[in-house]
Design an enzyme around this catalytic site. Sequence first.
Site, PDB file in Angstrom:
ATOM      1  CE  LYS A 152      -1.910  -4.362   3.444  1.00  8.78           C
ATOM      2  NZ  LYS A 152      -2.169  -5.581   2.992  1.00  8.78           N
ATOM      3  CB  SER A 154      -1.354  -0.061   1.153  1.00  8.22           C
ATOM      4  OG  SER A 154      -1.458   1.480   1.374  1.00  8.22           O
ATOM      5  CE1 TYR A 158      -3.876  -1.933   5.178  1.00  6.66           C
ATOM      6  CE2 TYR A 158      -2.963   0.231   4.778  1.00  6.66           C
ATOM      7  CZ  TYR A 158      -3.427  -1.089   4.316  1.00  6.66           C
ATOM      8  OH  TYR A 158      -3.801  -1.483   2.934  1.00  6.66           O
TER       9      TYR A 158
HETATM   10  N1  LIG Z   1      -8.755  -1.266  -1.604  1.00  7.85           N
HETATM   11  C1  LIG Z   1      -7.567   0.108  -1.553  1.00  7.85           C
HETATM   12  O1  LIG Z   1      -7.546   1.121  -2.039  1.00  7.85           O
HETATM   13  C2  LIG Z   1      -6.140  -0.740  -1.128  1.00  7.85           C
HETATM   14  C3  LIG Z   1      -5.352  -0.001  -1.253  1.00  7.85           C
HETATM   15  C4  LIG Z   1      -3.726  -0.548  -1.252  1.00  7.85           C
HETATM   16  C5  LIG Z   1      -3.877  -2.087  -0.561  1.00  7.85           C
HETATM   17  N2  LIG Z   1      -5.040  -2.498  -0.583  1.00  7.85           N
HETATM   18  C6  LIG Z   1      -4.727  -4.214   0.136  1.00  7.85           C
HETATM   19  O2  LIG Z   1      -5.521  -4.367  -0.941  1.00  7.85           O
HETATM   20  C7  LIG Z   1      -5.806  -6.057  -0.233  1.00  7.85           C
HETATM   21  C8  LIG Z   1      -7.060  -6.000  -0.605  1.00  7.85           C
HETATM   22  O3  LIG Z   1      -7.558  -5.007  -0.626  1.00  7.85           O
HETATM   23  P1  LIG Z   1      -9.376  -4.520  -0.627  1.00  7.85           P
HETATM   24  O4  LIG Z   1      -9.505  -3.537  -0.785  1.00  7.85           O
HETATM   25  O5  LIG Z   1      -9.921  -5.882  -1.530  1.00  7.85           O
HETATM   26  O6  LIG Z   1      -9.942  -5.115   0.737  1.00  7.85           O
HETATM   27  P2  LIG Z   1     -11.098  -5.909   1.303  1.00  7.85           P
HETATM   28  O7  LIG Z   1     -11.544  -6.180   2.282  1.00  7.85           O
HETATM   29  O8  LIG Z   1     -12.292  -6.280   0.271  1.00  7.85           O
HETATM   30  O9  LIG Z   1     -10.342  -7.905   0.876  1.00  7.85           O
HETATM   31  C9  LIG Z   1      -9.989  -8.124   1.529  1.00  7.85           C
HETATM   32  C10 LIG Z   1     -10.115  -9.911   1.954  1.00  7.85           C
HETATM   33  O10 LIG Z   1      -9.393 -10.767   2.798  1.00  7.85           O
HETATM   34  C11 LIG Z   1     -10.326 -10.920   3.234  1.00  7.85           C
HETATM   35  N3  LIG Z   1      -9.751 -12.031   4.971  1.00  7.85           N
HETATM   36  C12 LIG Z   1      -9.679 -10.277   5.806  1.00  7.85           C
HETATM   37  N4  LIG Z   1      -8.868 -11.566   6.791  1.00  7.85           N
HETATM   38  C13 LIG Z   1      -8.644 -12.691   6.428  1.00  7.85           C
HETATM   39  C14 LIG Z   1      -7.842 -13.115   6.860  1.00  7.85           C
HETATM   40  N5  LIG Z   1      -7.427 -13.831   8.514  1.00  7.85           N
HETATM   41  N6  LIG Z   1      -8.436 -15.139   6.780  1.00  7.85           N
HETATM   42  C15 LIG Z   1      -8.887 -15.199   5.197  1.00  7.85           C
HETATM   43  N7  LIG Z   1      -8.777 -13.922   4.269  1.00  7.85           N
HETATM   44  C16 LIG Z   1      -8.845 -12.404   5.363  1.00  7.85           C
HETATM   45  C17 LIG Z   1     -11.527 -10.803   3.136  1.00  7.85           C
HETATM   46  O11 LIG Z   1     -12.439 -11.429   3.671  1.00  7.85           O
HETATM   47  C18 LIG Z   1     -11.814 -10.390   2.084  1.00  7.85           C
HETATM   48  O12 LIG Z   1     -12.581 -10.805   1.028  1.00  7.85           O
HETATM   49  C19 LIG Z   1      -5.622  -5.620   0.989  1.00  7.85           C
HETATM   50  O13 LIG Z   1      -4.225  -6.753   1.836  1.00  7.85           O
HETATM   51  C20 LIG Z   1      -5.410  -4.308   1.579  1.00  7.85           C
HETATM   52  O14 LIG Z   1      -4.500  -3.749   2.365  1.00  7.85           O
HETATM   53  C21 LIG Z   1      -6.682  -1.760  -1.122  1.00  7.85           C
END
Ligand SMILES: NC(=O)c1ccc[n+]([C@@H]2O[C@H](COP(=O)([O-])OP(=O)(O)OC[C@H]3O[C@@H](n4cnc5c(N)ncnc54)[C@H](O)[C@@H]3O)[C@@H](O)[C@H]2O)c1
Length: 327
Positions: free
Chosen positions: A144, A116, A140
């Site tokens: 990362k 991130s 957070y």
């Molecule tokens: N959405 C953004 O803008 C953004 C920006 C930077 C980084 N990220 C990173 O991208 C990744 C995905 O983000 P997203 O927006 O799709 O989030 P999201 O919450 O929609 O997806 C995360 C997924 O991981 C699963 N999950 C969470 N904890 C878990 C566990 N302990 N065991 C198994 N599964 C688990 C959740 O059920 C979900 O399906 C994350 O790592 C997040 O930190 C997202």
Amino acid sequence: MRVLVTGGAGYVGSFTVRRLLAAGHDVVVVDNLSTGRREAIQGCRLHIVDIRDIESMGPVFEEFRPEAVIHFAALKSSEESLRDISTYFDVNVTGTQNVLALCARTEAERFVFSSSCAVYGTPQICPVDETAPVRPESPYGETKYLCERMIASYAQATGMRYANLRYFNAAGAADDASLGEYAGPAATQLLPVAVRATLGLAPTLRIFGDDYPTRDGTALRDYIHVEDLAQAHVRVLEGLQELHQCGPVNLGRGHSVSVRELIDTLRHVSGKDTPVATAARRPGDPGLSWADPGLALSRFGWRAELDLDRIVRTAWNWHTSVPASLE
Ligand SMILES: NC(=O)c1ccc[n+]([C@@H]2O[C@H](COP(=O)([O-])OP(=O)(O)OC[C@H]3O[C@@H](n4cnc5c(N)ncnc54)[C@H](O)[C@@H]3O)[C@@H](O)[C@H]2O)c1
């Protein structure tokens, strides 16, 4: 390629799974459905497993023998991480350590990680490139960065190829509203929260900070369409064939958008006003952060194609045509 996707039932994960399947890869998803949705996964197997539970995850790796792993599963709110630091370290760091241990055990050759822009904190120079100092401002962001370093160590020890993808702000939905972000009342991402307020599902959209040193006082971010982000994963995964280890790579559009500009675009798309109220800045929330995405272009031939209007339009269509997305 056999690709195991953790967190594949979540927002970015589900779009990536769809692209991987369309590109002919064999995909298995591991997700505990804490924020992900079962209905977001079609055309591949979903194992409902928590990444903190290595005993339950082990057999999935042993049976599938992934050639590559894309690791999305994590908790992702900077603000929440300040309130619940131990759960964030447990899921994001211990969970990643478990996934890496199983990659090593089953000799997975490639690893793509959802990092991130939060690792940069408030960058001193924007657009920010991958050589900028890492200064996370929330637990957070810290988790990362710790994961990035663990991945680099594992890769050095095992020869695994890897990329740590530092996403900026994912937003938008599928053009045909077949897939999008599920954003209930607990949502923290700006665009879904703004849509909720515009639809009267939340009283107001709170703008956290209107006194930043930016063009209109509100925070600047780099919004990237989730379809572009998903496409980047496929490109990077396949590109790792040639590249051994490539470290951090920014994934953004390279354009800054203020909170007020995003709300203006939503008004233009929806024809409705969003009720807003200003509030104090939130701790752990940088005032400005947008990407220099040049490395992704030079290394992987990838650049974001979809603009802000498309991001906001598809998000609005998704949330208004799929009411369950707002539950
Ligand atoms: N959405 C953004 O803008 C953004 C920006 C930077 C980084 N990220 C990173 O991208 C990744 C995905 O983000 P997203 O927006 O799709 O989030 P999201 O919450 O929609 O997806 C995360 C997924 O991981 C699963 N999950 C969470 N904890 C878990 C566990 N302990 N065991 C198994 N599964 C688990 C959740 O059920 C979900 O399906 C994350 O790592 C997040 O930190 C997202």
